[in-house]
Design an enzyme around this catalytic site. Structure first.
Site, short mmCIF file in Angstrom:
data_model
loop_
_atom_site.label_atom_id
_atom_site.label_comp_id
_atom_site.label_asym_id
_atom_site.label_seq_id
_atom_site.Cartn_x
_atom_site.Cartn_y
_atom_site.Cartn_z
N GLY A 157 28.50 -37.51 -15.39
CA GLY A 157 29.81 -37.98 -14.97
C GLY A 157 30.95 -37.05 -15.33
O GLY A 157 32.02 -37.11 -14.74
N ASP A 158 30.73 -36.16 -16.31
CA ASP A 158 31.74 -35.16 -16.69
C ASP A 158 31.00 -33.94 -17.22
O ASP A 158 31.22 -33.49 -18.34
CB ASP A 158 32.69 -35.72 -17.74
CG ASP A 158 33.90 -34.82 -17.96
OD1 ASP A 158 34.15 -33.93 -17.12
OD2 ASP A 158 34.60 -34.98 -18.98
N LEU A 159 30.10 -33.40 -16.38
CA LEU A 159 29.20 -32.33 -16.82
C LEU A 159 29.93 -30.99 -16.80
O LEU A 159 29.59 -30.08 -16.06
CB LEU A 159 27.95 -32.28 -15.95
CG LEU A 159 26.81 -31.41 -16.51
CD1 LEU A 159 26.25 -32.00 -17.79
CD2 LEU A 159 25.71 -31.24 -15.47
N CYS A 160 30.96 -30.89 -17.62
CA CYS A 160 31.68 -29.63 -17.79
C CYS A 160 31.04 -28.86 -18.94
O CYS A 160 30.43 -29.45 -19.84
CB CYS A 160 33.14 -29.90 -18.09
SG CYS A 160 33.98 -30.78 -16.74
N ASN A 213 31.04 -30.01 -22.60
CA ASN A 213 30.28 -31.19 -23.01
C ASN A 213 28.79 -30.91 -23.17
O ASN A 213 28.00 -31.84 -23.36
CB ASN A 213 30.48 -32.32 -21.99
CG ASN A 213 31.87 -32.91 -22.07
OD1 ASN A 213 32.49 -32.91 -23.13
ND2 ASN A 213 32.37 -33.41 -20.96
#
Length: 263
Positions: free
Chosen positions: A182-185, A188
């Site tokens: 969902g926020d695979l930056c 992270n």
């Protein structure tokens, strides 16, 4: 609530890591036993990623399915505030300025982590993030929660209504669901600095069922942008090739990059 939680960990030194716009605070706790992280946020936050009880559930679920994530030490809430304390995961963030001869290995590790996550059993995942997430986008525009001064280059200067119109115009007709971070930056994803193997995933509050493009779009965008010049477009392409370019639909990538502007 913060003072009460501090009394629970009196031998730790508290370092403020981040103060979010949604009223969430993140602290690093050092000095006694394992290093910890404490998140404190409104019990009903504006940003769904800071729903701490939900994040704790996701951490527990991922750990049961073999994904290295922070271990939950304590979770709780009172009438107004929620908190989550976890053990720190060792490793360096993939977003750091890695030596040039190590960057390809770092990008390959992010792609491998994405594949591993997306291969988890969909039928066992209780968290959903299908296309009805566009309803959250509309809510955020109505409530003035979209930072229109911080848009990416292409939609820069657009109004909330213009963003919503483009979202409706480009919305995919169907999704093939996988388990998405969902926020695979890159910030992270944590890696061992010596072996470049993944040591853990963090900030999993947005983990849900969604199309793989929800993760691929954010990871590729962050690798390509000039804010991290030690990577760049060539590494974004490498990430997608390593993940499996035959899975990638550029129109869906663009949609999910646009959708992220609302959160």
């Amino acid at each position: 609530m913060e003072s009460t939680l501090r009394r629970t960990y009196p031998h730790h030194t508290w370092h403020l890591v981040n103060e979010g716009d949604s009223g969430a605070f993140v602290y690093r706790l050092t000095g006694h036993g394992p290093e910890l992280y404490a998140k404190i946020a409104p019990r009903t936050p504006e940003n769904s990623a800071f729903h701490l009880d939900g994040e704790a559930d996701r951490l527990d679920w991922l750990a049961r399915h073999g994904i290295s994530v922070p271990r939950v030490v304590e979770r709780g809430a009172d009438d107004t505030t929620a908190w989550l304390v976890t053990e720190a995961v060792p490793g360096a963030a993939a977003s750091e300025e890695w030596p040039e001869d190590e960057r390809a290995a770092v990008v390959d590790a992010i792609a491998e982590m994405a594949r591993t996550l997306h291969e988890l059993p969909v039928s066992e995942c209780p968290f959903d993030r299908r296309l009805d997430v566009t309803g959250e986008a509309r809510h955020n525009v109505r409530e003035g929660l979209v930072d229109l001064d911080d848009l990416q280059e292409e939609p820069a200067g657009w109004t909330g209504d213009q963003l919503l119109a483009e979202l409706d115009l480009t919305r995919p007709e169907k999704e093939d669901l996988v388990v998405c971070h969902g926020d695979l930056c890159p910030n992270n994803v944590l890696l061992d600095p010596e072996t470049h193997r993944i040591t853990g995933l963090i900030d999993v509050g947005r983990l849900r069922l969604a199309t793989c493009h929800a993760d691929l779009a954010l990871a590729a965008r962050e690798l390509a942008i000039d804010e991290d010049p030690w990577f760049g477009p060539a590494y974004a392409e490498r990430f997608l090739e390593r993940y499996g370019a035959h899975h990638v639909d550029q129109e869906k990538m663009a949609f999910y990059q646009l959708l992220d502007e609302f959160f």
